[in-house]
Design a protein around this motif. Structure first.
Motif, PDB file in Angstrom:
ATOM      1  N   TYR A 955       0.615  -1.367   0.024  1.00  9.77           N
ATOM      2  CA  TYR A 955       0.654  -0.168   0.019  1.00  9.77           C
ATOM      3  C   TYR A 955       1.181   1.354  -0.686  1.00  9.77           C
ATOM      4  O   TYR A 955       0.849   2.253  -0.528  1.00  9.77           O
ATOM      5  CB  TYR A 955      -1.112  -0.167   1.315  1.00  9.77           C
ATOM      6  N   GLN A 956       1.720   1.069   1.060  1.00 10.26           N
ATOM      7  CA  GLN A 956       3.023   2.656   0.733  1.00 10.26           C
ATOM      8  C   GLN A 956       3.624   3.138  -0.376  1.00 10.26           C
ATOM      9  O   GLN A 956       3.739   3.930  -0.156  1.00 10.26           O
ATOM     10  CB  GLN A 956       3.724   2.275   1.535  1.00 10.26           C
ATOM     11  N   ASN A 957       3.560   1.422  -0.931  1.00 11.92           N
ATOM     12  CA  ASN A 957       4.414   1.650  -2.811  1.00 11.92           C
ATOM     13  C   ASN A 957       3.487   2.788  -3.096  1.00 11.92           C
ATOM     14  O   ASN A 957       3.638   3.162  -4.661  1.00 11.92           O
ATOM     15  CB  ASN A 957       5.010   0.795  -2.736  1.00 11.92           C
ATOM     16  N   LEU A 958       2.176   2.366  -3.251  1.00  9.05           N
ATOM     17  CA  LEU A 958       0.621   3.059  -4.545  1.00  9.05           C
ATOM     18  C   LEU A 958       1.233   5.193  -4.097  1.00  9.05           C
ATOM     19  O   LEU A 958       1.372   5.191  -3.452  1.00  9.05           O
ATOM     20  CB  LEU A 958       0.014   2.741  -3.648  1.00  9.05           C
ATOM     21  N   ASN A 959       0.515   5.603  -5.339  1.00  7.86           N
ATOM     22  CA  ASN A 959       0.474   6.694  -5.390  1.00  7.86           C
ATOM     23  C   ASN A 959      -0.711   7.125  -5.000  1.00  7.86           C
ATOM     24  O   ASN A 959      -1.351   6.725  -4.515  1.00  7.86           O
ATOM     25  CB  ASN A 959       0.950   8.094  -6.796  1.00  7.86           C
ATOM     26  N   ASN A 960      -0.931   8.261  -4.284  1.00 10.27           N
ATOM     27  CA  ASN A 960      -2.100   8.932  -3.644  1.00 10.27           C
ATOM     28  C   ASN A 960      -3.368   9.047  -4.806  1.00 10.27           C
ATOM     29  O   ASN A 960      -3.848   7.887  -3.941  1.00 10.27           O
ATOM     30  CB  ASN A 960      -2.420  10.139  -3.501  1.00 10.27           C
ATOM     31  N   PRO A 961      -4.088   8.982  -5.919  1.00 12.51           N
ATOM     32  CA  PRO A 961      -5.024   8.227  -6.435  1.00 12.51           C
ATOM     33  C   PRO A 961      -4.998   7.296  -5.760  1.00 12.51           C
ATOM     34  O   PRO A 961      -6.421   6.406  -6.671  1.00 12.51           O
ATOM     35  CB  PRO A 961      -5.006   9.270  -8.109  1.00 12.51           C
ATOM     36  N   THR A 962      -4.226   6.388  -6.439  1.00  7.75           N
ATOM     37  CA  THR A 962      -4.105   5.021  -6.441  1.00  7.75           C
ATOM     38  C   THR A 962      -5.500   4.407  -4.963  1.00  7.75           C
ATOM     39  O   THR A 962      -5.500   3.403  -4.883  1.00  7.75           O
ATOM     40  CB  THR A 962      -3.371   4.045  -6.407  1.00  7.75           C
ATOM     41  N   LYS A 963      -4.009   4.736  -4.048  1.00  5.66           N
ATOM     42  CA  LYS A 963      -4.493   4.733  -2.622  1.00  5.66           C
ATOM     43  C   LYS A 963      -6.031   4.731  -2.014  1.00  5.66           C
ATOM     44  O   LYS A 963      -6.802   4.457  -2.201  1.00  5.66           O
ATOM     45  CB  LYS A 963      -3.475   5.177  -1.807  1.00  5.66           C
ATOM     46  N   GLU A 964      -6.262   6.039  -3.109  1.00  6.74           N
ATOM     47  CA  GLU A 964      -8.023   6.796  -2.784  1.00  6.74           C
ATOM     48  C   GLU A 964      -8.658   5.613  -3.137  1.00  6.74           C
ATOM     49  O   GLU A 964      -9.958   4.461  -2.685  1.00  6.74           O
ATOM     50  CB  GLU A 964      -8.003   7.815  -3.807  1.00  6.74           C
ATOM     51  N   LEU A 965      -8.499   5.145  -4.393  1.00  7.97           N
ATOM     52  CA  LEU A 965      -9.108   4.362  -4.850  1.00  7.97           C
ATOM     53  C   LEU A 965      -9.276   2.688  -4.517  1.00  7.97           C
ATOM     54  O   LEU A 965     -10.130   1.863  -4.087  1.00  7.97           O
ATOM     55  CB  LEU A 965      -8.905   3.860  -6.330  1.00  7.97           C
ATOM     56  N   VAL A 966      -8.265   2.316  -3.872  1.00 10.78           N
ATOM     57  CA  VAL A 966      -8.238   0.702  -3.518  1.00 10.78           C
ATOM     58  C   VAL A 966      -9.010   1.433  -1.829  1.00 10.78           C
ATOM     59  O   VAL A 966      -9.613   0.359  -0.908  1.00 10.78           O
ATOM     60  CB  VAL A 966      -6.998   0.568  -2.478  1.00 10.78           C
ATOM     61  N   MET A 967      -8.492   2.482  -1.164  1.00 15.03           N
ATOM     62  CA  MET A 967      -9.626   2.433   0.317  1.00 15.03           C
ATOM     63  C   MET A 967     -11.065   2.506  -0.142  1.00 15.03           C
ATOM     64  O   MET A 967     -11.726   1.860   0.628  1.00 15.03           O
ATOM     65  CB  MET A 967      -9.317   3.714   1.031  1.00 15.03           C
ATOM     66  N   ARG A 968     -11.677   2.914  -1.289  1.00 13.79           N
ATOM     67  CA  ARG A 968     -12.998   3.157  -1.348  1.00 13.79           C
ATOM     68  C   ARG A 968     -13.282   1.632  -1.256  1.00 13.79           C
ATOM     69  O   ARG A 968     -14.635   1.296  -1.270  1.00 13.79           O
ATOM     70  CB  ARG A 968     -13.226   3.962  -2.593  1.00 13.79           C
ATOM     71  N   LYS A 969     -12.567   0.731  -2.660  1.00 11.31           N
ATOM     72  CA  LYS A 969     -12.842  -1.235  -2.560  1.00 11.31           C
ATOM     73  C   LYS A 969     -13.122  -1.848  -1.192  1.00 11.31           C
ATOM     74  O   LYS A 969     -13.569  -1.900  -1.392  1.00 11.31           O
ATOM     75  CB  LYS A 969     -12.226  -1.579  -3.838  1.00 11.31           C
ATOM     76  N   ALA A 970     -11.996  -1.431  -0.434  1.00  8.64           N
ATOM     77  CA  ALA A 970     -11.995  -2.202   0.819  1.00  8.64           C
ATOM     78  C   ALA A 970     -12.952  -1.250   1.134  1.00  8.64           C
ATOM     79  O   ALA A 970     -13.547  -2.280   2.349  1.00  8.64           O
ATOM     80  CB  ALA A 970     -10.397  -1.532   1.825  1.00  8.64           C
ATOM     81  N   LEU A 971     -13.642  -0.481   1.710  1.00  7.48           N
ATOM     82  CA  LEU A 971     -14.420   0.464   2.295  1.00  7.48           C
ATOM     83  C   LEU A 971     -16.082  -0.801   2.184  1.00  7.48           C
ATOM     84  O   LEU A 971     -17.081  -0.736   2.914  1.00  7.48           O
ATOM     85  CB  LEU A 971     -14.863   1.920   2.981  1.00  7.48           C
ATOM     86  N   THR A 972     -16.078  -0.185   0.504  1.00  5.31           N
ATOM     87  CA  THR A 972     -17.695  -0.936  -0.060  1.00  5.31           C
ATOM     88  C   THR A 972     -17.311  -2.357   0.773  1.00  5.31           C
ATOM     89  O   THR A 972     -18.337  -2.682   1.077  1.00  5.31           O
ATOM     90  CB  THR A 972     -17.491  -1.173  -1.459  1.00  5.31           C
ATOM     91  N   GLU A 973     -16.287  -3.021   0.773  1.00  4.58           N
ATOM     92  CA  GLU A 973     -16.569  -4.386   1.165  1.00  4.58           C
ATOM     93  C   GLU A 973     -16.409  -4.641   2.479  1.00  4.58           C
ATOM     94  O   GLU A 973     -17.654  -5.866   2.959  1.00  4.58           O
ATOM     95  CB  GLU A 973     -14.770  -5.112   0.762  1.00  4.58           C
ATOM     96  N   ILE A 974     -16.000  -4.164   2.967  1.00 10.23           N
ATOM     97  CA  ILE A 974     -17.132  -4.222   4.927  1.00 10.23           C
ATOM     98  C   ILE A 974     -17.814  -3.494   5.040  1.00 10.23           C
ATOM     99  O   ILE A 974     -18.779  -4.453   5.891  1.00 10.23           O
ATOM    100  CB  ILE A 974     -15.813  -3.173   5.840  1.00 10.23           C
ATOM    101  N   ARG A 975     -18.455  -2.432   4.437  1.00  6.35           N
ATOM    102  CA  ARG A 975     -19.419  -2.427   4.213  1.00  6.35           C
ATOM    103  C   ARG A 975     -20.897  -3.778   4.401  1.00  6.35           C
ATOM    104  O   ARG A 975     -21.737  -3.777   5.026  1.00  6.35           O
ATOM    105  CB  ARG A 975     -20.084  -0.950   3.612  1.00  6.35           C
ATOM    106  N   ALA A 976     -20.443  -4.195   3.062  1.00 10.26           N
ATOM    107  CA  ALA A 976     -21.545  -5.276   2.570  1.00 10.26           C
ATOM    108  C   ALA A 976     -21.347  -6.543   3.864  1.00 10.26           C
ATOM    109  O   ALA A 976     -22.355  -6.825   3.324  1.00 10.26           O
ATOM    110  CB  ALA A 976     -20.616  -5.772   1.174  1.00 10.26           C
ATOM    111  N   GLU A 977     -20.365  -6.476   4.487  1.00  9.17           N
ATOM    112  CA  GLU A 977     -20.025  -7.873   5.536  1.00  9.17           C
ATOM    113  C   GLU A 977     -20.592  -8.016   6.827  1.00  9.17           C
ATOM    114  O   GLU A 977     -21.240  -8.635   6.846  1.00  9.17           O
ATOM    115  CB  GLU A 977     -18.900  -8.168   5.745  1.00  9.17           C
ATOM    116  N   VAL A 978     -20.051  -6.097   6.707  1.00  5.71           N
ATOM    117  CA  VAL A 978     -21.086  -6.316   8.134  1.00  5.71           C
ATOM    118  C   VAL A 978     -23.025  -5.978   8.130  1.00  5.71           C
ATOM    119  O   VAL A 978     -23.392  -5.628   9.740  1.00  5.71           O
ATOM    120  CB  VAL A 978     -20.763  -5.172   9.372  1.00  5.71           C
ATOM    121  N   LYS A 979     -23.213  -5.599   7.247  1.00  6.28           N
ATOM    122  CA  LYS A 979     -25.050  -5.250   7.413  1.00  6.28           C
ATOM    123  C   LYS A 979     -25.605  -6.500   7.719  1.00  6.28           C
ATOM    124  O   LYS A 979     -26.349  -5.668   8.019  1.00  6.28           O
ATOM    125  CB  LYS A 979     -24.949  -3.933   5.829  1.00  6.28           C
TER     126      LYS A 979
END
Length: 1012
Positions: A955-979
């Motif tokens: 994750y640390q080696n990614l640039n900021n726009p890519t980190k944003e995409l990774v973060m959004r995908k991770a949060l979407t998956e977490i919401r789906a799991e806990v809902k």
């Protein structure tokens, strides 16, 4: 129509005339003159529509009697009687002017007729008919303009300059824009919009008029045909006016061209005036009154002055030298008595009239002062307060300043005259509505003033404001240093070209700093000594605090409550007046020094004659500007302040301190690279040529601070959010209250985020940063943010309920601010609390207010965070910088004013660094309890999973726009799991959310199937 008999005084001949009223003698003579030119057998004339003049109306017994009955209807049986028939006649004119040209007022009056007696109903119809028969006049034109300007329907066409609502919009727009080029919309477009608006307006107008006649018993039923004809007529006239009135605004601005002959409205107006200049002056005077600008100039009557000269004695040294009419000595004695009663020291260097003029300025805002005026005038048997205007009279064509003083003094004295004579002052239609609802306008303003005063009553607010001003002192000192350095640099060049050099005294750069440290008592003594002689300036300096809160001790409504507010704000007022006194003394000293006068010598000699009113006015302006409390000079900013303050609870609920915001915007503009744009002004360049480099110094300092802040942000200074500063123990400090630091942090953060490809701050953050809106209390933008959150999600009825609940509870919550301060002293382990909406507005408002009450708030559920497992709250302890000493967090907040946030976990740090908002992490469903349930299960997962993700090498080696995409995908998956876990706790609630998110057409089909 009735038939009247008239007699020829020369021949004794009697004829019958059908008319709407008895013809006057002049009209009768005209009729007989016409008779000589037609066959004698025409004994009975065709009906004549005789136009009434305003002067005739004022003498007409029918008009006067009807006005008296309507006065009783409006003001009540116990209303004081007016002094004369003329006052009743004028009341009727003003009343019908509002009725004719203001749609809400017309609706209100038509409805009120249901409560009227039969005589009052007939009187109303009589006034309406006689006013319709009145000739056009300049005064009537002014009433029409004022009524239309305050009628919301007038503004339907504001985007097109259509002016079709009875032709008002183009005139109004022309005045607002300096009466320039109001025809930008074009004739065809204006006619199109005008036709639509004219039809709507006249149809509504006709409906209300018919309603009034039906209620009064003058009409049996509603005439649809008549209403349709009115709509057609309005559409036709509206089209013509919409296409032509814009040109009228332009011609008025030019003051030279004749109005367009094809414009019917202009023709009717021009019949009543000799020259177009007369119309121009009337419109400008009206615009000044409506917009709150300088009152219209009062014309000077030499004829009246000559009559007064015979009764008055010689001029005395206490009265301005330019008076050449003489004054009654009794009036001068009353003036001296008023000064004594008001405890204003007699200043021998200026005239009594000038000192009284200053005292008159605050009479509307200070009831106690008003009472002193009334008492002294009654004690001296002065029945007409306007006699005091003798102290301001001047010869024709003399000093413009005196003429302006005469006008302003007359306005204030007329207020007293209205009180003593029980006259009824004019009022706008919102004031009329409040009065008829039994609500006093001054009470509304007083209650809002109490609320705003309580918003800043916390000790923490006082401490923050005091600390923030230290930065302002530093910036002012550096600006003065720059000023002296620039003068020292350019003085040799000026000498080379034979120009006058500017004095350089580097010790003066530290004058303000000295006044606030070593010379505190001296600056206080200087301020008190000088302002005692200039009462109006003293009022300006000390009447308000926190920029917009009026000192309540002298106010009439809710006196005890307002005194409590003053008491709670003791520390806040002390710190603000402390800075104002320091700046006042420094500014006055600088002004006198440039004139070769030593302020210390003036004070020692008790010689107030060396100080002019202009010197004091400048010093007060500088002091108010220094504390963000000056009324803006910029017309746009001044209009913003006035508009917000005129809408208590509604506009002030969102923006409680508009004056501070306006001053903050002005300050930020000057102390930034934009400040260099001021040098394009010839006025500023002239000031620089004379050695005043202040504008240049401010722009240089602001640019330097901005560049420094950007560089600091690039090196990692501050926290993850734009307004955060890092504490030594992992906590963060909220820097938003510390204006003027915040704008530089905001802009620097915007620049660095843009460079690094991170999400920029949103509009709310930008507003906070550039205006310092969070500085005083923070309630305004929190309210806006909460409203946005509540309006996101489900069906419209719920949205409306949530919006009303949030707005009302946040506004009323201002009254509970002292309880929140008390809670910081009694509860050192604070967890954030929330409420569970019930759907009932009253209950939900009560719950929301309950979260501010100490101990009682514990019954409400804690807030769940979607980014951590623990319940969010204030830090239990805070470490004092540079020490190992820890103190309780809430207590430290009150005593220092510093708001410290809990230490963040790695996931929270990265989310804030990228610029994720709460809605990005967990989108709002529109159901607060559902959001709480999802947050409950989501928080521990995010803290565990995301925290490990962000520290991973991949994750640390990614640039900021890519980190944003990774973060959004991770949060979407977490919401789906806990809902599913959240839905299991309350399946019915989540099912309702899903159902309300279905397409409306699908919901209709399902509802119909369920019914069948």
């Amino acid at each position: 129509m009735p038939v009247y008999q008239i007699t020829d005084p020369e021949t004794g001949k009697v004829i019958k005339v059908t008319a709407n009223r008895q013809p006057t003698q002049e009209e009768a003579l005209q009729i007989f003159a016409e008779q000589q030119q037609i066959p004698k057998q025409a004994q009975i004339q065709e009906p004549k529509d005789l136009k009434l003049t305003e002067s005739a109306l004022k003498q007409d017994t029918s008009w006067i009697e009807s006005s008296k009955k309507i006065y009783q209807l409006n003001e009540g049986d116990d209303a004081p009687e007016l002094d004369s028939d003329e006052q009743y006649a004028n009341y009727g004119l003003r009343y019908m002017g509002w009725f004719n040209y203001n749609l809400p007022k017309m609706s209100l009056e038509a409805t009120q007729l249901t409560q009227a007696t039969d005589d009052q109903k007939k009187a109303f119809v009589n006034l309406m008919d006689m006013y319709d028969q009145k000739q056009s006049s300049l005064a009537g034109f002014g009433r029409a303009l004022k009524g239309l300007a305050t009628d919301p329907s007038t503004y339907v066409g504001i985007g097109t300059f259509g002016a079709a609502t009875a032709g008002a919009q183009a005139v109004k727009q022309g005045i607002k824009e300096g009466v320039k080029q109001a025809t930008k919309a074009g004739i065809k477009e204006g006619a199109k919009i005008g036709a639509i608006e004219g039809a709507v307006y006249t149809a509504a107008d006709n409906a209300l008029r018919q309603s009034a006649r039906i209620t009064a018993g003058e009409q049996d039923s509603f005439d649809v045909g008549q209403n349709l004809k009115s709509a057609a007529f309005g559409g036709t006239i509206g089209a013509g006016l919409g296409s032509s009135l814009g040109g009228y605004g332009s011609n008025v601005a030019a003051k030279a061209e004749k109005a367009a002959q094809q414009d019917t409205f202009i023709k009717q107006t021009q019949k009543e005036i000799a020259e177009e200049q007369e119309v121009t002056d009337a419109i400008y005077d009206w615009a000044d009154v409506v917009t709150g600008q300088e009152p219209p100039k009062t014309a000077y009557s030499r004829e009246l002055a000559e009559e007064a000269r015979e009764e008055l004695a010689d001029t005395t040294p206490d009265v301005q030298a330019d008076i050449n009419l003489g004054l009654n000595q009794n009036i001068i004695d009353v003036g001296v008595e008023l000064l004594n009663e008001l405890k204003i020291p007699r200043n021998p260097s200026i005239q009594i009239s000038d000192q009284l003029f200053d005292a008159l300025q605050g009479i509307d805002e200070e009831p106690l002062k008003r009472g002193i005026f009334d008492e002294v005038l009654k004690r001296n048997n002065i029945k007409d307060p306007m006699e005091l205007l003798q102290l301001f009279k001047i010869a024709a064509s003399d000093s413009g300043k005196r003429l302006n003083q005469l006008s302003l003094a007359q306005k204030r004295l007329q207020t007293i005259a209205d009180d003593l004579s029980n006259n009824i002052p004019t009022e706008d239609w919102p004031s009329t509505v409040l009065r008829k609802l039994g609500i006093k306008k001054e009470n509304i303003y007083a209650l809002d003033n109490i609320r705003r005063g309580l918003l800043v009553s916390q000790i923490a607010t006082s401490m923050r404001n005091f600390t923030a001003q230290i930065g302002r002192v530093g910036m002012n000192t550096v600006t003065d240093i720059f000023d002296n350095v620039l003068n020292q640099t350019f003085n040799p060049v000026k000498r080379l070209f034979g120009k006058e050099t500017a004095p350089v005294d580097h010790t003066q750069s530290f004058k303000l700093l000295a006044n606030l440290t070593t010379d505190v008592k001296k600056s206080k003594d200087i301020t008190d000594f000088v302002t005692d002689y200039f009462v109006n300036e003293k009022n300006r300096l000390f009447t308000n605090y926190a920029s917009d809160v009026a000192k309540a001790t002298d106010s009439k409504p809710f006196t005890r409550a307002q005194k409590v507010v003053d008491g709670l704000n003791t520390l806040n007022r002390m710190q603000e007046y402390f800075y104002r006194r320091g700046m006042f003394a420094a500014s006055l000293d600088d002004t006198l020094r440039k004139k070769g006068i030593n302020l210390d010598d003036v004070i020692k000699a008790n010689d107030i004659s060396k100080i002019t009113e202009a010197d004091v006015t400048k010093a007060v302006d500088d002091a108010l500007q220094f504390t963000y409390a000056k009324t803006p000079d910029n017309a746009l900013l001044k209009g913003f302040v006035d508009t917000v303050n005129k809408m208590p609870f509604v506009a002030t609920g969102v923006l409680p301190f508009p004056r501070f915001m306006a001053n903050a915007i002005d300050f930020q503009f000057k102390h930034s690279p934009l400040g260099f744009l001021s040098l394009l002004s010839p006025k500023e360049r002239t000031k620089i040529a004379k050695g005043d480099f202040k504008t240049l110094s401010q722009a240089m300092l602001g640019t330097g601070l901005l560049m420094g802040a950007i560089e600091a942000k690039r090196t990692g200074f501050g926290g993850e959010k734009w307004y955060e500063l890092k504490g030594t123990d992992g906590t963060t400090i909220d820097a938003r209250p510390y204006f003027p630091l915040t704008p530089y942090l905001l802009v620097a953060d915007l620049v660095v985020r843009s460079e690094e490809g991170r999400i920029p701050p949103d509009a709310k953050d930008i507003l906070q940063g550039l205006t310092g809106a969070q500085f005083r209390a923070g309630a305004g933008l929190a309210l806006v943010d909460n409203l946005i959150n509540d309006l996101s999600g489900i069906d419209s009825e719920d949205k409306i309920n949530k919006a009303i609940t949030r707005f009302t509870s946040d506004v009323l919550g201002g009254y509970l601010t002292p309880l929140r301060m008390f809670n910081d002293f009694v509860d050192q382990q604070q967890e954030f609390r929330t409420t569970i909406p019930t759907g009932d507005i009253t209950t939900d408002i009560g719950q929301q207010l309950g979260t501010s009450v100490p101990f009682y708030r514990e019954r409400f559920p804690t807030v769940e965070s979607p980014t951590r497992a623990a319940i969010p709250g204030r830090p239990e302890t805070v470490r004092i910088p540079l020490t190992d000493v820890e103190v309780p967090g809430p207590l430290a907040r009150q005593l220092t004013g510093i708001t410290v946030r809990e230490a963040k976990n790695p996931a929270e740090k990265e989310l804030d660094r990228l610029g994720f908002k709460r809605r990005d992490i967990l989108p709002y469903t529109g159901d607060k309890q559902a959001d709480q349930l999802v947050s409950k299960y989501m928080g521990p997962v995010v803290e565990n999973v995301i925290s490990r993700l962000v520290i991973s090498p991949t994750y640390q080696n990614l640039n900021n726009p890519t980190k944003e995409l990774v973060m959004r995908k991770a949060l979407t998956e977490i919401r789906a799991e806990v809902k599913p876990f959240a839905e299991a706790e309350d399946p019915e609630r989540f099912a309702k959310i899903k159902y309300n998110r279905l397409n409306k057409s699908i919901r209709k089909i399902l509802e119909r199937q369920r019914i069948e």
